[in-house]
Enzyme design. Structure first.
Site, PDB file in Angstrom:
ATOM      1  N   THR A  33       0.842  -1.218   0.000  1.00 20.53           N
ATOM      2  CA  THR A  33       0.000   0.000   0.000  1.00 20.53           C
ATOM      3  C   THR A  33       0.870   1.259   0.000  1.00 20.53           C
ATOM      4  O   THR A  33       0.503   2.256  -0.607  1.00 20.53           O
ATOM      5  CB  THR A  33      -1.000   0.035   1.179  1.00 20.53           C
ATOM      6  OG1 THR A  33      -0.287  -0.155   2.404  1.00 20.53           O
ATOM      7  CG2 THR A  33      -2.075  -1.019   1.039  1.00 20.53           C
ATOM      8  N   GLN A 106       1.115 -13.530  -1.282  1.00 17.25           N
ATOM      9  CA  GLN A 106      -0.219 -13.559  -1.910  1.00 17.25           C
ATOM     10  C   GLN A 106      -0.294 -12.472  -2.973  1.00 17.25           C
ATOM     11  O   GLN A 106      -1.279 -12.371  -3.686  1.00 17.25           O
ATOM     12  CB  GLN A 106      -1.297 -13.277  -0.873  1.00 17.25           C
ATOM     13  CG  GLN A 106      -1.333 -14.264   0.271  1.00 17.25           C
ATOM     14  CD  GLN A 106      -2.383 -13.857   1.288  1.00 17.25           C
ATOM     15  OE1 GLN A 106      -3.547 -14.186   1.172  1.00 17.25           O
ATOM     16  NE2 GLN A 106      -1.962 -13.115   2.294  1.00 17.25           N
ATOM     17  N   ILE A 108       0.475 -10.041  -6.259  1.00 18.46           N
ATOM     18  CA  ILE A 108       0.544 -10.334  -7.686  1.00 18.46           C
ATOM     19  C   ILE A 108       1.312  -9.227  -8.410  1.00 18.46           C
ATOM     20  O   ILE A 108       1.290  -9.148  -9.622  1.00 18.46           O
ATOM     21  CB  ILE A 108      -0.898 -10.432  -8.240  1.00 18.46           C
ATOM     22  CG1 ILE A 108      -1.696  -9.148  -7.925  1.00 18.46           C
ATOM     23  CG2 ILE A 108      -1.613 -11.645  -7.643  1.00 18.46           C
ATOM     24  CD1 ILE A 108      -3.093  -9.114  -8.539  1.00 18.46           C
ATOM     25  N   HIS A 126      -0.821 -16.597  -5.513  1.00 20.09           N
ATOM     26  CA  HIS A 126      -1.952 -16.110  -6.314  1.00 20.09           C
ATOM     27  C   HIS A 126      -1.521 -15.575  -7.668  1.00 20.09           C
ATOM     28  O   HIS A 126      -2.228 -14.802  -8.289  1.00 20.09           O
ATOM     29  CB  HIS A 126      -2.724 -15.041  -5.526  1.00 20.09           C
ATOM     30  CG  HIS A 126      -3.346 -15.575  -4.271  1.00 20.09           C
ATOM     31  ND1 HIS A 126      -3.705 -14.787  -3.204  1.00 20.09           N
ATOM     32  CD2 HIS A 126      -3.673 -16.846  -3.904  1.00 20.09           C
ATOM     33  CE1 HIS A 126      -4.217 -15.545  -2.241  1.00 20.09           C
ATOM     34  NE2 HIS A 126      -4.201 -16.795  -2.636  1.00 20.09           N
ATOM     35  N   SER A 200      -1.309  -8.938   5.772  1.00 22.05           N
ATOM     36  CA  SER A 200      -2.391  -9.798   5.274  1.00 22.05           C
ATOM     37  C   SER A 200      -3.512  -9.851   6.294  1.00 22.05           C
ATOM     38  O   SER A 200      -3.250 -10.003   7.497  1.00 22.05           O
ATOM     39  CB  SER A 200      -1.880 -11.215   5.000  1.00 22.05           C
ATOM     40  OG  SER A 200      -2.976 -12.045   4.638  1.00 22.05           O
ATOM     41  N   SER A 201      -4.742  -9.760   5.807  1.00 26.33           N
ATOM     42  CA  SER A 201      -5.894  -9.893   6.717  1.00 26.33           C
ATOM     43  C   SER A 201      -6.052 -11.349   7.160  1.00 26.33           C
ATOM     44  O   SER A 201      -6.824 -11.640   8.072  1.00 26.33           O
ATOM     45  CB  SER A 201      -7.161  -9.407   6.020  1.00 26.33           C
ATOM     46  OG  SER A 201      -7.334 -10.099   4.796  1.00 26.33           O
ATOM     47  N   ASN A 225       0.556  -6.195  11.052  1.00 26.00           N
ATOM     48  CA  ASN A 225      -0.632  -5.730  10.322  1.00 26.00           C
ATOM     49  C   ASN A 225      -1.290  -4.634  11.140  1.00 26.00           C
ATOM     50  O   ASN A 225      -1.369  -4.744  12.351  1.00 26.00           O
ATOM     51  CB  ASN A 225      -1.620  -6.900  10.145  1.00 26.00           C
ATOM     52  CG  ASN A 225      -2.531  -6.698   8.950  1.00 26.00           C
ATOM     53  OD1 ASN A 225      -2.065  -6.613   7.825  1.00 26.00           O
ATOM     54  ND2 ASN A 225      -3.821  -6.601   9.185  1.00 26.00           N
TER      55      ASN A 225
HETATM   56  P1  NAD Z   1      -6.143  -7.804   2.349  1.00 31.45           P
HETATM   57  O1  NAD Z   1      -6.529  -6.592   1.565  1.00 31.45           O
HETATM   58  O2  NAD Z   1      -7.219  -8.763   2.708  1.00 31.45           O
HETATM   59  O3  NAD Z   1      -5.443  -7.372   3.701  1.00 31.45           O
HETATM   60  C1  NAD Z   1      -4.439  -6.403   3.726  1.00 31.45           C
HETATM   61  C2  NAD Z   1      -4.155  -6.090   5.174  1.00 31.45           C
HETATM   62  O4  NAD Z   1      -3.041  -5.224   5.230  1.00 31.45           O
HETATM   63  C3  NAD Z   1      -5.323  -5.401   5.877  1.00 31.45           C
HETATM   64  O5  NAD Z   1      -5.655  -6.097   7.061  1.00 31.45           O
HETATM   65  C4  NAD Z   1      -4.792  -3.989   6.179  1.00 31.45           C
HETATM   66  O6  NAD Z   1      -5.214  -3.505   7.413  1.00 31.45           O
HETATM   67  C5  NAD Z   1      -3.279  -4.208   6.187  1.00 31.45           C
HETATM   68  N1  NAD Z   1      -2.501  -3.057   5.761  1.00 31.45           N
HETATM   69  C6  NAD Z   1      -2.658  -2.317   4.641  1.00 31.45           C
HETATM   70  N2  NAD Z   1      -1.692  -1.381   4.545  1.00 31.45           N
HETATM   71  C7  NAD Z   1      -0.917  -1.513   5.655  1.00 31.45           C
HETATM   72  C8  NAD Z   1       0.228  -0.836   6.151  1.00 31.45           C
HETATM   73  N3  NAD Z   1       0.801   0.168   5.461  1.00 31.45           N
HETATM   74  N4  NAD Z   1       0.764  -1.240   7.330  1.00 31.45           N
HETATM   75  C9  NAD Z   1       0.200  -2.247   8.034  1.00 31.45           C
HETATM   76  N5  NAD Z   1      -0.882  -2.931   7.609  1.00 31.45           N
HETATM   77  C10 NAD Z   1      -1.429  -2.582   6.435  1.00 31.45           C
HETATM   78  O7  NAD Z   1      -4.958  -8.489   1.555  1.00 31.45           O
HETATM   79  P2  NAD Z   1      -4.471 -10.003   1.539  1.00 31.45           P
HETATM   80  O8  NAD Z   1      -4.569 -10.608   2.886  1.00 31.45           O
HETATM   81  O9  NAD Z   1      -3.189  -9.990   0.814  1.00 31.45           O
HETATM   82  O10 NAD Z   1      -5.551 -10.768   0.637  1.00 31.45           O
HETATM   83  C11 NAD Z   1      -6.137 -10.181  -0.472  1.00 31.45           C
HETATM   84  C12 NAD Z   1      -5.843 -10.787  -1.835  1.00 31.45           C
HETATM   85  O11 NAD Z   1      -5.758  -9.678  -2.690  1.00 31.45           O
HETATM   86  C13 NAD Z   1      -4.534 -11.486  -2.001  1.00 31.45           C
HETATM   87  O12 NAD Z   1      -4.833 -12.759  -2.372  1.00 31.45           O
HETATM   88  C14 NAD Z   1      -3.826 -10.806  -3.173  1.00 31.45           C
HETATM   89  O13 NAD Z   1      -3.628 -11.713  -4.215  1.00 31.45           O
HETATM   90  C15 NAD Z   1      -4.778  -9.775  -3.686  1.00 31.45           C
HETATM   91  N6  NAD Z   1      -4.240  -8.381  -3.820  1.00 31.45           N
HETATM   92  C16 NAD Z   1      -2.924  -8.177  -4.125  1.00 31.45           C
HETATM   93  C17 NAD Z   1      -2.429  -6.888  -4.225  1.00 31.45           C
HETATM   94  C18 NAD Z   1      -0.980  -6.704  -4.588  1.00 31.45           C
HETATM   95  O14 NAD Z   1      -0.401  -7.563  -5.265  1.00 31.45           O
HETATM   96  N7  NAD Z   1      -0.332  -5.624  -4.141  1.00 31.45           N
HETATM   97  C19 NAD Z   1      -3.263  -5.797  -3.997  1.00 31.45           C
HETATM   98  C20 NAD Z   1      -4.617  -6.037  -3.693  1.00 31.45           C
HETATM   99  C21 NAD Z   1      -5.093  -7.345  -3.602  1.00 31.45           C
END
Ligand code: NAD
Length: 253
Positions: A33, A106, A108, A126, A200-201, A225
């Site tokens: 992010t 996870q 991509i 993923h 990761s959530s 997280n």
């Molecule tokens: P998720 O969106 O479910 O969870 C992300 C977690 O990260 C959240 O709980 C959030 O509170 C936390 N978070 C976000 N920014 C943060 C920061 N700066 N510091 C601390 N915590 C932070 O994501 P997930 O668990 O990876 O699962 C979602 C699916 O979405 C994955 O399978 C993935 O393939 C896909 N995805 C990938 C990307 C990417 O490649 N960057 C982006 C979006 C979704």
């Protein structure tokens, strides 16, 4: 144990890293992010804008494929501009130091490769959105190839070898998990002595099973997280702070 503040969390993490022989980082969307790529489940995450398109819908409907590719191309400036963040760079430092043999992700977005991990040492559960693949024969395609045809015909193209649909090389909901990546992630989770789940959530399964597996096999478990997860209770250390701030001190040369 939940760290009472960022400082004590970072100190404790430093101790655990120093004591560990084999560290396996496991990353989710939260590590990216700060690189400008939104996650799924935060309030401004991708899910608040678009419902994901499940795999069976992608296969069954040209309209779903067109929409899926429209969304992907709309995200391209974001993915193309993203550079590894402090989290990625800290993990790459552990990798270069020989402490972390690989990263399970996870994500991509290809940012672990961009941070210095050899592609073979990024275990992508993923898949990867920076290229495309035919869902029939597996032929790979560059995104430019897809874009040119999409722009010319107005519809998402099929494979030029077998005429099956071409999709980003990612795993959608309802799509089979990649066997090789699952096998390698299992071995890493079972063999490490420190497993660090980052951003990761921990609600997407089977990926979310790896922290539990590592813990059950005797590893220490750290969760970083900003929001609580369902696995906080079993972790040895939980840091509810920003990933960049938490891992920034571990970025080496
Ligand atoms: P998720 O969106 O479910 O969870 C992300 C977690 O990260 C959240 O709980 C959030 O509170 C936390 N978070 C976000 N920014 C943060 C920061 N700066 N510091 C601390 N915590 C932070 O994501 P997930 O668990 O990876 O699962 C979602 C699916 O979405 C994955 O399978 C993935 O393939 C896909 N995805 C990938 C990307 C990417 O490649 N960057 C982006 C979006 C979704």
């Amino acid at each position: 144990m939940i760290a009472s503040d960022l400082r004590s969390g970072v100190d404790r993490l430093g101790d655990l890293i120093a004591a560990a022989r084999t560290i396996v980082p496991f990353t989710g969307a939260g590590i990216s992010t700060e690189c400008g790529i939104p996650d799924f489940r935060s309030p401004d995450g991708l899910w608040s804008r678009n419902r994901p398109i499940p795999f069976d819908e992608f296969v069954a409907s040209q309209e779903a494929r067109d929409e899926s590719w429209r969304r992907r191309f709309a995200m391209e400036p974001t993915f193309a501009a993203a550079k590894p963040g402090r989290g990625h760079r800290a993990l790459a430092s552990l990798y270069r130091a020989g402490k972390a043999p690989a990263v399970i992700t996870q994500n991509i977005d290809n940012l672990h490769q961009a941070s210095g991990f050899a592609p073979d040492h990024v275990i992508e559960l993923h898949g990867n959105t920076t290229y495309a693949r035919c869902i029939g024969c597996g032929e790979t395609y560059q995104l430019d190839w897809v874009k040119r045809r999409f722009d010319a015909d107005g519809i998402a193209p099929d494979c030029s070898l077998c005429a099956e649909p071409v999709k980003t090389a990612t795993i959608s909901f309802g799509q089979a998990m990649p066997e090789d990546a699952m096998q390698r992630a299992t071995e890493l989770a079972q063999q490490c002595d420190l497993f660090i789940a980052i951003g990761s959530s921990l609600v997407v399964w089977p990926a979310a099973g790896f922290p539990v597996m590592a813990k059950n096999c005797g590893a220490r478990l750290v969760i970083i997280n900003r929001e609580p997860t369902e696995q906080d209770d079993i972790a040895d250390l939980v840091i509810h702070h920003d990933i960049g701030e938490t891992l920034g001190p571990f970025v080496g040369n």
